[in-house]
Design a protein around this motif. Structure first.
Motif, mmCIF file in Angstrom:
data_model
loop_
_atom_site.group_PDB
_atom_site.id
_atom_site.type_symbol
_atom_site.label_atom_id
_atom_site.label_comp_id
_atom_site.label_asym_id
_atom_site.label_seq_id
_atom_site.Cartn_x
_atom_site.Cartn_y
_atom_site.Cartn_z
ATOM 1 N N SER A 191 -4.224 -6.066 -1.329
ATOM 2 C CA SER A 191 -3.013 -5.725 -2.093
ATOM 3 C C SER A 191 -2.131 -6.952 -2.264
ATOM 4 O O SER A 191 -1.541 -7.167 -3.330
ATOM 5 C CB SER A 191 -2.230 -4.617 -1.391
ATOM 6 O OG SER A 191 -3.038 -3.472 -1.259
ATOM 7 N N VAL A 192 -2.048 -7.756 -1.217
ATOM 8 C CA VAL A 192 -1.272 -8.995 -1.321
ATOM 9 C C VAL A 192 -1.909 -9.901 -2.379
ATOM 10 O O VAL A 192 -1.204 -10.515 -3.194
ATOM 11 C CB VAL A 192 -1.199 -9.704 0.056
ATOM 12 C CG1 VAL A 192 -0.655 -11.117 -0.076
ATOM 13 C CG2 VAL A 192 -0.344 -8.884 1.027
ATOM 14 N N GLU A 245 0.832 -1.216 0.000
ATOM 15 C CA GLU A 245 0.000 0.000 0.000
ATOM 16 C C GLU A 245 0.859 1.255 0.000
ATOM 17 O O GLU A 245 0.499 2.270 -0.590
ATOM 18 C CB GLU A 245 -0.905 0.022 1.236
ATOM 19 C CG GLU A 245 -2.149 -0.818 1.086
ATOM 20 C CD GLU A 245 -2.886 -0.935 2.416
ATOM 21 O OE1 GLU A 245 -2.430 -0.370 3.434
ATOM 22 O OE2 GLU A 245 -3.932 -1.617 2.423
ATOM 23 N N ARG A 246 1.988 1.205 0.695
ATOM 24 C CA ARG A 246 2.829 2.404 0.825
ATOM 25 C C ARG A 246 3.765 2.585 -0.348
ATOM 26 O O ARG A 246 4.431 3.625 -0.466
ATOM 27 C CB ARG A 246 3.632 2.341 2.120
ATOM 28 C CG ARG A 246 2.731 2.587 3.313
ATOM 29 C CD ARG A 246 3.455 2.401 4.606
ATOM 30 N NE ARG A 246 2.505 2.412 5.706
ATOM 31 C CZ ARG A 246 2.826 2.234 6.974
ATOM 32 N NH1 ARG A 246 4.085 2.051 7.308
ATOM 33 N NH2 ARG A 246 1.902 2.253 7.899
ATOM 34 N N TRP A 289 3.477 -3.892 -6.674
ATOM 35 C CA TRP A 289 4.789 -4.380 -6.235
ATOM 36 C C TRP A 289 5.146 -3.897 -4.826
ATOM 37 O O TRP A 289 4.672 -2.868 -4.353
ATOM 38 C CB TRP A 289 5.871 -3.961 -7.230
ATOM 39 C CG TRP A 289 5.492 -4.286 -8.637
ATOM 40 C CD1 TRP A 289 5.444 -3.436 -9.697
ATOM 41 C CD2 TRP A 289 5.084 -5.575 -9.154
ATOM 42 N NE1 TRP A 289 5.039 -4.090 -10.827
ATOM 43 C CE2 TRP A 289 4.807 -5.410 -10.524
ATOM 44 C CE3 TRP A 289 4.910 -6.843 -8.593
ATOM 45 C CZ2 TRP A 289 4.383 -6.461 -11.338
ATOM 46 C CZ3 TRP A 289 4.485 -7.898 -9.400
ATOM 47 C CH2 TRP A 289 4.239 -7.696 -10.747
ATOM 48 N N LEU A 290 6.047 -4.639 -4.210
ATOM 49 C CA LEU A 290 6.484 -4.305 -2.845
ATOM 50 C C LEU A 290 7.432 -3.125 -2.823
ATOM 51 O O LEU A 290 7.440 -2.321 -1.885
ATOM 52 C CB LEU A 290 7.189 -5.521 -2.232
ATOM 53 C CG LEU A 290 6.284 -6.646 -1.714
ATOM 54 C CD1 LEU A 290 7.042 -7.960 -1.683
ATOM 55 C CD2 LEU A 290 5.765 -6.304 -0.318
ATOM 56 N N LEU A 291 8.292 -3.033 -3.837
ATOM 57 C CA LEU A 291 9.362 -2.022 -3.835
ATOM 58 C C LEU A 291 9.568 -1.504 -5.253
ATOM 59 O O LEU A 291 9.693 -2.325 -6.185
ATOM 60 C CB LEU A 291 10.693 -2.659 -3.395
ATOM 61 C CG LEU A 291 10.843 -3.081 -1.936
ATOM 62 C CD1 LEU A 291 12.041 -4.018 -1.804
ATOM 63 C CD2 LEU A 291 11.037 -1.868 -1.041
ATOM 64 N N ALA A 319 -1.001 -8.645 -5.790
ATOM 65 C CA ALA A 319 0.415 -8.924 -6.084
ATOM 66 C C ALA A 319 0.594 -10.392 -6.457
ATOM 67 O O ALA A 319 1.314 -10.729 -7.417
ATOM 68 C CB ALA A 319 1.273 -8.576 -4.864
ATOM 69 N N HIS A 320 -0.072 -11.260 -5.721
ATOM 70 C CA HIS A 320 0.014 -12.698 -6.004
ATOM 71 C C HIS A 320 -0.479 -12.993 -7.417
ATOM 72 O O HIS A 320 0.169 -13.721 -8.186
ATOM 73 C CB HIS A 320 -0.817 -13.450 -4.954
ATOM 74 C CG HIS A 320 -0.951 -14.902 -5.233
ATOM 75 N ND1 HIS A 320 -2.061 -15.448 -5.827
ATOM 76 C CD2 HIS A 320 -0.096 -15.931 -5.021
ATOM 77 C CE1 HIS A 320 -1.894 -16.752 -5.956
ATOM 78 N NE2 HIS A 320 -0.715 -17.064 -5.475
ATOM 79 N N GLU A 321 -1.593 -12.391 -7.774
ATOM 80 C CA GLU A 321 -2.171 -12.632 -9.101
ATOM 81 C C GLU A 321 -1.265 -12.063 -10.207
ATOM 82 O O GLU A 321 -1.102 -12.668 -11.262
ATOM 83 C CB GLU A 321 -3.570 -11.999 -9.156
ATOM 84 C CG GLU A 321 -4.354 -12.267 -10.408
ATOM 85 C CD GLU A 321 -4.631 -13.754 -10.656
ATOM 86 O OE1 GLU A 321 -4.393 -14.576 -9.745
ATOM 87 O OE2 GLU A 321 -5.065 -14.078 -11.774
#
Ligand SMILES: N[C@@H](CCC(=O)N[C@@H](CS)C(=O)NCC(=O)O)C(=O)O
Length: 244
Positions: free
Chosen positions: A200-201, A156-157, A163-165, A204-206
């Motif tokens: 959000s997870v 989220e941030r 993506w995470l980063l 991302a997984h999809e």
């Protein structure tokens, strides 16, 4: 260095080796999954034992050989490959940022494993079933939401989702994918009960699952099925985290 990558890992489980396979597959890199090859072709468990005897300071698989170089520890192997093949995030201090997330996911994976082995890895699951039930209840109530909530907030941030980063997939996204896959296998009822809690997870997984190279890997024989010998095991009696 142009030598092919050689992965040494147990031949019948996804386990820790799968985090490395996903990086290699997404990066479209040729590799030899040495121990899965027939013994007659230099593979099998004897190849793994030989490697562990010969390589200085190799405690346990997975081990990656690349030419004269040997890389140990799952997180370090993934970081090595990610740096070479564009899977480090494009953020300041990328290696540290990515390694923090991968190491946190590694901690999570170990906790998931310890649900079915709360007394220790040297004992069979059958010898610790009572303790495993208690561990499963505490895991579903406290640890699962804590870790998944953390990854949810990280995404989220980030300014570019899912993506995470940074603004593209990096190797911690592959780790998160594998952990979610493993959790759906191990704890389907628990995960179904919380399916709306981590949107959000889930996105991302999809997004990882449908990347063409990964989709083709996941449908191939190279992707071993989950089973009750790896990190993520399905024991219905431990799938206790349903709501209501
Ligand atoms: N932290 C190490 C752990 C390696 C590890 O525990 N490997 C397991 C297989 S997934 C193993 O074969 N362990 C043998 C042992 O601990 O005796 C890593 O991530 O590479």
């Amino acid at each position: 260095m142009s030598d092919a990558y050689e992965l040494y890992y147990w031949p019948s489980i996804q386990g820790r080796g799968e985090f490395i396979r996903l990086v290699l597959e997404d990066a479209d890199q040729a590799y030899v999954d040495v121990v899965r090859r027939p013994e007659a072709e230099g593979g099998g468990i004897p190849a793994l034992r030989r490697m562990l005897d010969e390589v200085p300071r190799a405690f346990a698989p997975p081990v990656l050989k690349h030419g004269t170089l040997t890389v140990r520890q799952t997180t370090d192997i993934c970081a090595y490959l990610a740096e070479r093949h564009g899977l480090m995030p494009n953020v300041p201090d990328a290696r540290r940022a990515a390694n923090h997330l991968a190491a946190t996911m590694y901690d999570f994976a170990v906790e998931i494993h310890n649900v079915h082995h709360p007394l220790g890895v040297a004992l069979y699951y059958e010898d610790q079933k009572t303790e495993a039930r208690r561990a499963a209840a505490a895991f579903a109530e406290h640890r699962l939401p804590k870790f998944l909530g953390f990854f949810e907030r990280c995404i989220e941030r980030n300014t570019t989702q899912p993506w995470l980063l940074g603004d593209r997939l990096s190797y911690p996204d592959l780790w998160l994918f594998q952990i979610i896959e493993g959790l759906h296998y191990a704890l389907p009822k628990t995960m179904a009960a919380g399916r709306n809690d981590y949107p959000s997870v889930a996105r991302a997984h999809e997004a990882v699952r449908t990347r063409p190279r990964l989709a083709s890997y996941l449908a191939s024989e190279r992707r071993l099925p989950f089973n009750e010998h790896g990190l993520f095991r399905h024991y219905p009696e431990l799938d206790v985290g349903g709501k209501g």
